[in-house]
Write a protein that holds these residues in place. Structure first.
Motif, PDB file in Angstrom:
ATOM      1  N   ASP A 193       4.663  13.290   6.611  1.00  0.00           N
ATOM      2  CA  ASP A 193       3.745  13.285   7.761  1.00  0.00           C
ATOM      3  C   ASP A 193       3.290  11.843   7.972  1.00  0.00           C
ATOM      4  N   PRO A 194       4.020  11.037   8.764  1.00  0.00           N
ATOM      5  CA  PRO A 194       3.695   9.623   8.935  1.00  0.00           C
ATOM      6  C   PRO A 194       2.271   9.367   9.413  1.00  0.00           C
ATOM      7  N   THR A 195       1.771  10.208  10.310  1.00  0.00           N
ATOM      8  CA  THR A 195       0.419  10.004  10.828  1.00  0.00           C
ATOM      9  C   THR A 195      -0.621  10.190   9.729  1.00  0.00           C
ATOM     10  N   ALA A 196      -0.463  11.228   8.942  1.00  0.00           N
ATOM     11  CA  ALA A 196      -1.399  11.487   7.853  1.00  0.00           C
ATOM     12  C   ALA A 196      -1.314  10.388   6.793  1.00  0.00           C
ATOM     13  N   GLU A 197      -0.092   9.939   6.521  1.00  0.00           N
ATOM     14  CA  GLU A 197       0.091   8.897   5.516  1.00  0.00           C
ATOM     15  C   GLU A 197      -0.548   7.591   5.971  1.00  0.00           C
ATOM     16  N   LYS A 198      -0.445   7.262   7.258  1.00  0.00           N
ATOM     17  CA  LYS A 198      -1.082   6.044   7.764  1.00  0.00           C
ATOM     18  C   LYS A 198      -2.600   6.148   7.663  1.00  0.00           C
ATOM     19  N   ARG A 199      -3.140   7.343   7.953  1.00  0.00           N
ATOM     20  CA  ARG A 199      -4.586   7.542   7.792  1.00  0.00           C
ATOM     21  C   ARG A 199      -4.997   7.335   6.343  1.00  0.00           C
ATOM     22  N   HIS A 200      -4.161   7.809   5.414  1.00  0.00           N
ATOM     23  CA  HIS A 200      -4.449   7.654   3.988  1.00  0.00           C
ATOM     24  C   HIS A 200      -4.457   6.178   3.598  1.00  0.00           C
ATOM     25  N   LEU A 201      -3.457   5.431   4.046  1.00  0.00           N
ATOM     26  CA  LEU A 201      -3.396   4.002   3.724  1.00  0.00           C
ATOM     27  C   LEU A 201      -4.592   3.259   4.310  1.00  0.00           C
ATOM     28  N   ALA A 202      -4.961   3.606   5.535  1.00  0.00           N
ATOM     29  CA  ALA A 202      -6.106   2.955   6.175  1.00  0.00           C
ATOM     30  C   ALA A 202      -7.403   3.283   5.450  1.00  0.00           C
ATOM     31  N   ALA A 203      -7.520   4.519   4.986  1.00  0.00           N
ATOM     32  CA  ALA A 203      -8.762   4.963   4.346  1.00  0.00           C
ATOM     33  C   ALA A 203      -8.989   4.306   2.992  1.00  0.00           C
ATOM     34  N   ARG A 204      -7.921   3.763   2.361  1.00  0.00           N
ATOM     35  CA  ARG A 204      -8.101   3.084   1.079  1.00  0.00           C
ATOM     36  C   ARG A 204      -8.949   1.823   1.224  1.00  0.00           C
ATOM     37  N   GLN A 205      -8.992   1.266   2.436  1.00  0.00           N
ATOM     38  CA  GLN A 205      -9.760   0.045   2.675  1.00  0.00           C
ATOM     39  C   GLN A 205     -11.095   0.414   3.299  1.00  0.00           C
ATOM     40  N   PRO A 206     -12.191  -0.106   2.760  1.00  0.00           N
ATOM     41  CA  PRO A 206     -13.506   0.270   3.269  1.00  0.00           C
ATOM     42  C   PRO A 206     -13.695   0.033   4.761  1.00  0.00           C
ATOM     43  N   THR A 207     -12.956  -0.907   5.350  1.00  0.00           N
ATOM     44  CA  THR A 207     -13.051  -1.114   6.791  1.00  0.00           C
ATOM     45  C   THR A 207     -12.459   0.047   7.569  1.00  0.00           C
ATOM     46  N   GLY A 208     -11.663   0.892   6.904  1.00  0.00           N
ATOM     47  CA  GLY A 208     -11.092   2.058   7.552  1.00  0.00           C
ATOM     48  C   GLY A 208      -9.856   1.778   8.388  1.00  0.00           C
ATOM     49  N   ARG A 209      -9.270   0.602   8.230  1.00  0.00           N
ATOM     50  CA  ARG A 209      -8.062   0.271   8.983  1.00  0.00           C
ATOM     51  C   ARG A 209      -7.164  -0.627   8.152  1.00  0.00           C
ATOM     52  N   LEU A 210      -5.897  -0.745   8.559  1.00  0.00           N
ATOM     53  CA  LEU A 210      -4.984  -1.647   7.896  1.00  0.00           C
ATOM     54  C   LEU A 210      -5.335  -3.098   8.226  1.00  0.00           C
ATOM     55  N   VAL A 211      -5.006  -3.981   7.315  1.00  0.00           N
ATOM     56  CA  VAL A 211      -5.149  -5.415   7.558  1.00  0.00           C
ATOM     57  C   VAL A 211      -4.068  -5.840   8.543  1.00  0.00           C
TER      58      VAL A 211
END
Length: 257
Positions: A193-211
């Motif tokens: 599930d690419p969308t869910a996985e991207k949300r997971h990666l983003a959520a690892r960072q306190p800013t809530g988004r990818l760098v």
């Protein structure tokens, strides 16, 4: 942070973080030598000298760096960005994978630095910036080999800084979090599930988004700029707070441990 009149060499400058670094250095007034396996898309700008090179091959790197130095009259800055990734535990990556990743990610940094150092010693603004990762200091699941390689880059940065400080060559590294690059896009494309996985990666960072790659590039230019002449032996995290912040868990989400 200006680099007017300086010459930067960026490995892996054809895409992702490396390409963002190329553009950032151009904006800062530098000319840029790009070393990558594929440089076909980098022709046309007289401020860019792109040469096909493999950081796992010393003769290839030597020829490419010599070409840049001849084209631009020297080298002032080296950005060791070229790297390959690996996903898996210590049981899942075989010996061949370990050898390949360490050769590119660690030996490639040492190999390219050794080739460029004679040119840097002639510069009054010499700087090396290595691209490490937050994985060097933060345990991440299924990143054993990649984390080991970036941990080595972190340690190598400190050792190089100690060896070269009296010669006027500064050495630092940038430690990004998860960056929105083509490699991450390919990783997501392979997820169930690419969308869910991207949300997971983003959520690892306190800013809530990818760098963004541009944010990493800005940190690289900062560390390479003569304006930071007293900064050496430093790792600069660009990770959305991932390495240092522990935020409260959402209501009803448990302890967050």
């Amino acid at each position: 942070m200006r680099c007017d009149g300086l010459v930067a060499v960026v490995t892996g400058g054809g895409s992702g973080i490396g390409n963002a670094c190329v553009r950032a250095f151009l904006d800062a007034g530098a000319r840029v030598g790009v070393l990558d396996l594929d440089v076909a898309a980098l022709s046309g700008d007289p401020r860019v000298h792109a040469v096909a090179a493999d950081v796992a091959d010393r003769s290839s790197v030597s020829a490419a760096v010599a070409s840049v130095a001849e084209a631009f009259g020297g080298v002032d800055i080296l950005v060791n960005n070229a790297a390959v990734s690996a996903v898996g535990t210590v049981e899942e990556d075989d010996d061949e994978q370990w050898s390949r990743v360490l050769d590119v990610n660690v030996s490639g940094v040492a190999r390219t630095s050794a080739v460029v150092l004679p040119y840097l010693r002639r510069s009054s603004s010499a700087a090396i910036v290595n691209i490490s990762s937050i994985a060097a200091t933060t345990g991440l699941p299924k990143r054993a080999l990649y984390s080991a390689s970036k941990g080595a880059v972190h340690a190598l940065t400190l050792a190089m800084a100690a060896d070269l400080v009296t010669e006027g060559v500064r050495v630092n590294c940038v430690a990004p979090g998860t960056v929105d690059t083509p490699w991450v896009a390919r990783l997501l494309a392979g997820a169930a599930d690419p969308t869910a996985e991207k949300r997971h990666l983003a959520a690892r960072q306190p800013t809530g988004r990818l760098v963004t790659a541009e944010e990493v590039a800005a940190a690289v230019v900062y560390l390479a700029s003569p304006a930071t002449g007293s900064v050496t032996g430093t790792s600069l995290a660009v990770d959305g707070g991932m390495s240092g912040l522990r935020l409260p868990a959402p209501a009803g989400g448990g302890s967050g441990a």
